[in-house]
Design an enzyme around this catalytic site. Structure first.
Site, PDB file in Angstrom:
ATOM      1  N   ARG A 112       0.848  -1.211   0.000  1.00 60.31           N
ATOM      2  CA  ARG A 112       0.000   0.000   0.000  1.00 60.31           C
ATOM      3  C   ARG A 112       0.881   1.259   0.000  1.00 60.31           C
ATOM      4  NH1 ARG A 112      -4.197   1.300   5.006  1.00 60.31           N
ATOM      5  NH2 ARG A 112      -4.865   3.355   4.331  1.00 60.31           N
ATOM      6  N   SER A 160       5.631  10.163  13.313  1.00 63.55           N
ATOM      7  CA  SER A 160       4.741   9.042  12.986  1.00 63.55           C
ATOM      8  C   SER A 160       4.487   8.163  14.215  1.00 63.55           C
ATOM      9  CB  SER A 160       5.355   8.227  11.840  1.00 63.55           C
ATOM     10  OG  SER A 160       6.710   7.954  12.117  1.00 63.55           O
ATOM     11  N   ASN A 163       1.852   2.276  14.931  1.00 61.58           N
ATOM     12  CA  ASN A 163       1.016   1.208  14.364  1.00 61.58           C
ATOM     13  C   ASN A 163       1.144   1.017  12.856  1.00 61.58           C
ATOM     14  OD1 ASN A 163      -0.331   3.606  13.854  1.00 61.58           O
ATOM     15  ND2 ASN A 163      -2.354   2.732  14.155  1.00 61.58           N
ATOM     16  N   TYR A 164       1.565   2.070  12.157  1.00 61.28           N
ATOM     17  CA  TYR A 164       1.877   1.951  10.718  1.00 61.28           C
ATOM     18  C   TYR A 164       3.240   2.616  10.515  1.00 61.28           C
ATOM     19  CZ  TYR A 164      -2.857   0.594   9.111  1.00 61.28           C
ATOM     20  OH  TYR A 164      -4.040  -0.061   8.858  1.00 61.28           O
ATOM     21  N   ASP A 224       9.503  18.195  22.827  1.00 59.78           N
ATOM     22  CA  ASP A 224       9.274  19.644  22.957  1.00 59.78           C
ATOM     23  C   ASP A 224      10.352  20.421  22.198  1.00 59.78           C
ATOM     24  OD1 ASP A 224       7.196  18.955  24.546  1.00 59.78           O
ATOM     25  OD2 ASP A 224       7.957  19.851  26.398  1.00 59.78           O
ATOM     26  N   GLU A 259      -3.408  14.080  12.861  1.00 62.05           N
ATOM     27  CA  GLU A 259      -4.362  12.978  12.833  1.00 62.05           C
ATOM     28  C   GLU A 259      -4.231  12.263  14.162  1.00 62.05           C
ATOM     29  OE1 GLU A 259      -6.537  12.820  10.589  1.00 62.05           O
ATOM     30  OE2 GLU A 259      -5.625  14.108   9.078  1.00 62.05           O
ATOM     31  N   ARG A 292      -5.753   0.566  15.587  1.00 64.80           N
ATOM     32  CA  ARG A 292      -5.879   1.441  14.406  1.00 64.80           C
ATOM     33  C   ARG A 292      -6.755   2.619  14.816  1.00 64.80           C
ATOM     34  NH1 ARG A 292      -9.356  -1.240  11.653  1.00 64.80           N
ATOM     35  NH2 ARG A 292      -9.223   0.134   9.853  1.00 64.80           N
ATOM     36  N   CYS A 293      -6.338   3.808  14.379  1.00 62.64           N
ATOM     37  CA  CYS A 293      -7.130   4.988  14.736  1.00 62.64           C
ATOM     38  C   CYS A 293      -8.557   4.845  14.245  1.00 62.64           C
ATOM     39  CB  CYS A 293      -6.496   6.241  14.150  1.00 62.64           C
ATOM     40  SG  CYS A 293      -6.337   6.175  12.369  1.00 62.64           S
ATOM     41  N   THR A 294      -8.724   4.187  13.085  1.00 65.85           N
ATOM     42  CA  THR A 294     -10.046   4.083  12.473  1.00 65.85           C
ATOM     43  C   THR A 294     -10.799   2.820  12.874  1.00 65.85           C
ATOM     44  OG1 THR A 294      -8.901   3.111  10.629  1.00 65.85           O
ATOM     45  CG2 THR A 294      -9.541   5.414  10.382  1.00 65.85           C
ATOM     46  N   ARG A 448      -9.360   4.294   6.570  1.00 60.88           N
ATOM     47  CA  ARG A 448      -8.742   5.484   5.964  1.00 60.88           C
ATOM     48  C   ARG A 448      -8.783   5.457   4.440  1.00 60.88           C
ATOM     49  NH1 ARG A 448      -2.587   6.125   5.819  1.00 60.88           N
ATOM     50  NH2 ARG A 448      -2.761   4.190   6.988  1.00 60.88           N
TER      51      ARG A 448
HETATM   52  P1  NAP Z   1       1.754   8.640  20.639  1.00 61.62           P
HETATM   53  O1  NAP Z   1       2.201   8.033  21.890  1.00 61.62           O
HETATM   54  O2  NAP Z   1       1.038   9.930  20.676  1.00 61.62           O
HETATM   55  O3  NAP Z   1       3.077   8.793  19.735  1.00 61.62           O
HETATM   56  C1  NAP Z   1       3.023   9.307  18.440  1.00 61.62           C
HETATM   57  C2  NAP Z   1       4.347   9.953  18.092  1.00 61.62           C
HETATM   58  O4  NAP Z   1       4.527  11.110  18.891  1.00 61.62           O
HETATM   59  C3  NAP Z   1       5.546   9.066  18.363  1.00 61.62           C
HETATM   60  O5  NAP Z   1       6.508   9.305  17.377  1.00 61.62           O
HETATM   61  C4  NAP Z   1       6.040   9.584  19.706  1.00 61.62           C
HETATM   62  O6  NAP Z   1       7.390   9.312  19.962  1.00 61.62           O
HETATM   63  C5  NAP Z   1       5.808  11.058  19.507  1.00 61.62           C
HETATM   64  N1  NAP Z   1       5.774  11.838  20.734  1.00 61.62           N
HETATM   65  C6  NAP Z   1       5.497  11.443  22.000  1.00 61.62           C
HETATM   66  N2  NAP Z   1       5.549  12.499  22.847  1.00 61.62           N
HETATM   67  C7  NAP Z   1       5.870  13.577  22.096  1.00 61.62           C
HETATM   68  C8  NAP Z   1       6.065  14.954  22.365  1.00 61.62           C
HETATM   69  N3  NAP Z   1       5.946  15.469  23.596  1.00 61.62           N
HETATM   70  N4  NAP Z   1       6.371  15.773  21.344  1.00 61.62           N
HETATM   71  C9  NAP Z   1       6.492  15.300  20.102  1.00 61.62           C
HETATM   72  N5  NAP Z   1       6.311  14.001  19.765  1.00 61.62           N
HETATM   73  C10 NAP Z   1       6.020  13.161  20.756  1.00 61.62           C
HETATM   74  O7  NAP Z   1       0.839   7.646  19.794  1.00 61.62           O
HETATM   75  P2  NAP Z   1       1.067   6.107  19.465  1.00 61.62           P
HETATM   76  O8  NAP Z   1       0.987   5.329  20.728  1.00 61.62           O
HETATM   77  O9  NAP Z   1       2.276   5.924  18.609  1.00 61.62           O
HETATM   78  O10 NAP Z   1      -0.206   5.802  18.558  1.00 61.62           O
HETATM   79  C11 NAP Z   1      -1.448   5.537  19.130  1.00 61.62           C
HETATM   80  C12 NAP Z   1      -2.340   6.746  19.077  1.00 61.62           C
HETATM   81  O11 NAP Z   1      -2.229   7.377  17.807  1.00 61.62           O
HETATM   82  C13 NAP Z   1      -3.818   6.410  19.214  1.00 61.62           C
HETATM   83  O12 NAP Z   1      -4.451   7.396  19.986  1.00 61.62           O
HETATM   84  C14 NAP Z   1      -4.336   6.465  17.799  1.00 61.62           C
HETATM   85  O13 NAP Z   1      -5.706   6.714  17.687  1.00 61.62           O
HETATM   86  C15 NAP Z   1      -3.511   7.552  17.226  1.00 61.62           C
HETATM   87  N6  NAP Z   1      -3.402   7.398  15.779  1.00 61.62           N
HETATM   88  C16 NAP Z   1      -4.152   8.206  15.000  1.00 61.62           C
HETATM   89  C17 NAP Z   1      -4.108   8.080  13.629  1.00 61.62           C
HETATM   90  C18 NAP Z   1      -4.943   8.944  12.732  1.00 61.62           C
HETATM   91  O14 NAP Z   1      -4.665   8.965  11.543  1.00 61.62           O
HETATM   92  N7  NAP Z   1      -5.932   9.653  13.242  1.00 61.62           N
HETATM   93  C19 NAP Z   1      -3.283   7.117  13.049  1.00 61.62           C
HETATM   94  C20 NAP Z   1      -2.527   6.294  13.885  1.00 61.62           C
HETATM   95  C21 NAP Z   1      -2.591   6.448  15.255  1.00 61.62           C
HETATM   96  P3  NAP Z   1       7.815   8.182  21.033  1.00 61.62           P
HETATM   97  O15 NAP Z   1       7.377   6.893  20.451  1.00 61.62           O
HETATM   98  O16 NAP Z   1       9.274   8.339  21.119  1.00 61.62           O
HETATM   99  O17 NAP Z   1       7.103   8.504  22.314  1.00 61.62           O
HETATM  100  O1  G3H Z   2      -4.248   4.046  12.590  1.00 55.78           O
HETATM  101  C1  G3H Z   2      -4.594   4.906  11.803  1.00 55.78           C
HETATM  102  C2  G3H Z   2      -4.578   4.719  10.373  1.00 55.78           C
HETATM  103  O2  G3H Z   2      -4.640   5.954   9.705  1.00 55.78           O
HETATM  104  C3  G3H Z   2      -5.711   3.814   9.982  1.00 55.78           C
HETATM  105  O3  G3H Z   2      -5.582   3.403   8.681  1.00 55.78           O
HETATM  106  O4  G3H Z   2      -7.922   2.611   8.338  1.00 55.78           O
HETATM  107  O5  G3H Z   2      -6.115   1.976   6.772  1.00 55.78           O
HETATM  108  O6  G3H Z   2      -6.172   1.023   9.078  1.00 55.78           O
HETATM  109  P1  G3H Z   2      -6.498   2.190   8.195  1.00 55.78           P
END
Ligand code: NAP
Ligand code: G3H
Length: 487
Positions: A112, A160, A163-164, A224, A259, A292-294, A448
């Site tokens: 993909r 990023s 999860n992806y 930060d 996102e 997955r966020c979605t 997505r």
């Molecule tokens: P996360 O803990 O927020 O981490 C995301 C990214 O932010 C990582 O690279 C992380 O680095 C970095 N990060 C952490 N603290 C930071 C700070 N203070 N300043 C700048 N960057 C910082 O999220 P995750 O656990 O990887 O993913 C799960 C979450 O992401 C879920 O809530 C999910 O819904 C959301 N998500 C949303 C989407 C969407 O498209 N809407 C897609 C995927 C995931 P470190 O790993 O070094 O902490």
């Molecule tokens: O985790 C967040 C992704 O943007 C979801 O993508 O709906 O293709 O799994 P997806």
């Protein structure tokens, strides 16, 4: 491939100005597999001085990169897509070990991503400007014309999530590069080995020195510093709402594309095709263990069809493939990314049980592997009704009317996507128009793709719009040159 990006002790390096460098700090973060806790590799915890150097490289390289023809930039991206496919087996194996994705899903993420990169190159080539005659505004004559084209923003900070690790890094990098930006990639720490591998692919494809660079280190430590760095011109972030809000709170005058989290609802009306609905919901809710966020994160169903739907869900959930990707190639439910993540999901399960929700199936844990879990009769006082588990547990909330379904759906702090299952097009559009979300899926799970569609969240689910054309637009701006004819 690996010999360039890591040393013999499995310590990875960062890409700065075309060179893979070890950290001067000599501090490393160990990355353990969620599948068997083996050490997969270590990444440098970069110092602020190293971050400065990396961002400076990106800033300097952008001066030349923005003048490279879009056609040449596209050729590099096509090559990157080909190389990604060529290296699929090695990268998929790394992803499986690092983030616990089953090998089939890792393969499909990579393919993909190659499609995404190619489509970004195509879309970049078709970006066009416009010319606007002045005389269409009152008081102006036909002696003025604005020539509007799109300009890159400068240095993009791409952050990023785990999860992806390949797709959600490339989906920032490719649109940013094609329009003439340079990029600093800060991958999720658990996911950074895959992110560094991806960076090497782009480098091998011919991305010039300094155009793509990487920064590793814990977000809680360097986040930060990097997000408030004076030479970052745009932040493209995918991750949790908590971190997204932190970034938007401390940055100043830097445009953001975010996102974030979600609590996507599947709304099921009385006339829905329940068999199809149950199939869609189960696939949407439990694949990759709901990380997955979605993912479908709540089911809002008319009471009159709830029993029938739940029976179908139960049957389909019990057929899901559960296990460890080290032992099986294709799985739906795998161990969660960390024991902290699994603890959190179990807390939500315990809260729902304590407050009287009916457990339909699941609820048990073995290590970080949590059984796919479904609760019926979830009520508003339960955390599961509102919080995002990012795990394989889904609440069923019964409602008596469409209005009640809309009200509960909109009461969430999140607004990523929703699904509506019905055979009545009027009801489908009525509900879709009433929901405060970025996207409504009619008779489909929330998801997505396809990746050229707009993808966005409202409320706590994000700001700005992704999707190939939209990401290119977000990471560029109009530049107007006005021709004034003195006639
Ligand atoms: P996360 O803990 O927020 O981490 C995301 C990214 O932010 C990582 O690279 C992380 O680095 C970095 N990060 C952490 N603290 C930071 C700070 N203070 N300043 C700048 N960057 C910082 O999220 P995750 O656990 O990887 O993913 C799960 C979450 O992401 C879920 O809530 C999910 O819904 C959301 N998500 C949303 C989407 C969407 O498209 N809407 C897609 C995927 C995931 P470190 O790993 O070094 O902490
Ligand atoms: O985790 C967040 C992704 O943007 C979801 O993508 O709906 O293709 O799994 P997806």
């Amino acid at each position: 491939m690996f010999e360039i990006i890591k040393n013999s002790e499995n310590k990875y390096k960062n890409l700065n100005n075309g060179v893979w460098e070890t950290s001067e700090s000599n501090k490393f973060i160990d990355i353990y597999s969620p599948l068997d806790q083996r050490l997969v590799g270590s990444v440098p915890a970069m110092t602020s001085a190293e971050v400065d150097k990396t961002i400076a490289s990106a800033k300097e390289a952008q001066k030349k990169w923005k003048h490279i023809s879009v056609n040449e930039r596209a050729e590099i991206l096509y090559k990157a897509a080909d190389l990604l496919i060529k290296h699929t087996d090695e990268l998929a194996e790394l992803m499986m070990l690092e983030i616990g994705k089953d090998i089939k899903s890792a393969h499909s993420e990579i393919s993909r991503t190659a499609d995404f990169i190619r489509f970004s190159a195509d879309s970049g080539k078709s970006v066009s400007g416009e010319s606007i005659p002045g005389d269409s505004f009152p008081g102006f004559k036909n002696n003025k014309v604005s020539v509007v084209k799109r300009e890159p923003l400068g240095v993009i900070l791409a952050i990023s999530p785990f999860n992806y690790p390949v797709n959600l890094a490339a989906s920032k990098i490719a649109p940013a590069l094609i329009i003439g930006n340079t990029v600093v990639l800060k991958p999720a720490t658990q996911g950074s080995l895959s992110g560094l591998y991806l960076a090497r692919i782009f480098q091998m494809a011919g991305v010039p020195d300094g155009v793509l660079n990487t920064v590793t280190g814990k977000g809680s430590e360097i986040g930060d510093y990097i997000t408030t760095h004076k030479d970052i011109n745009f932040i493209n972030f995918t991750g949790s709402t908590e971190v997204g809000q932190r970034i938007s709170g401390i940055t100043k005058m830097v445009p953001l594309l975010m996102e974030l989290g979600g609590k996507d609802a599947a709304i099921v009306l009385e006339d829905a095709d329940l068999e199809m609905t149950a199939t869609q919901i189960v696939a949407g809710a439990y694949s990759y263990s709901g990380q997955r966020c979605t993912a479908v994160k709540r089911i809002i169903v008319m009471d009159s069809v709830a029993d029938e739907l739940i029976a179908m869900l139960k049957e389909k959930i019990s057929q899901l493939k559960i296990g460890n990707p080290l032992e099986h190639d294709q799985l739906d439910v795998v161990p969660l990314i960390s024991s902290k993540a699994a603890d959190f999901v179990m807390e939500l399960i315990a809260d729902a049980k304590d407050k009287g929700a009916s457990l339909v199936l699941g609820g048990n844990r073995e290590g970080n592997l949590i059984e796919p879990t479904l609760f019926d009769h979830v009520t508003r006082d339960m955390r599961l009704a509102w919080e995002e588990p990012f795990g394989p547990v889904v609440p069923v909330i019964r409602v008596a009317s469409k209005e009640e379904a809309i009200e509960i759906a909109n009461a969430s702090e999140y607004g990523l996507q929703s699904s509506v299952f019905t055979q009545n097009i009027n009801d489908a559009f009525y509900i879709a128009d009433s929901l405060d979300v970025g996207t409504v899926q009619i008779n489909n799970k929330t998801e997505r793709g396809p990746d050229h569609f707009p993808f966005l969240g409202v409320k706590s689910s994000g700001m700005g719009t992704q999707g190939i054309k939209y990401s290119i637009e977000s990471m560029s701006r109009p530049k107007a040159t006005i021709v004034n004819l003195h006639i």
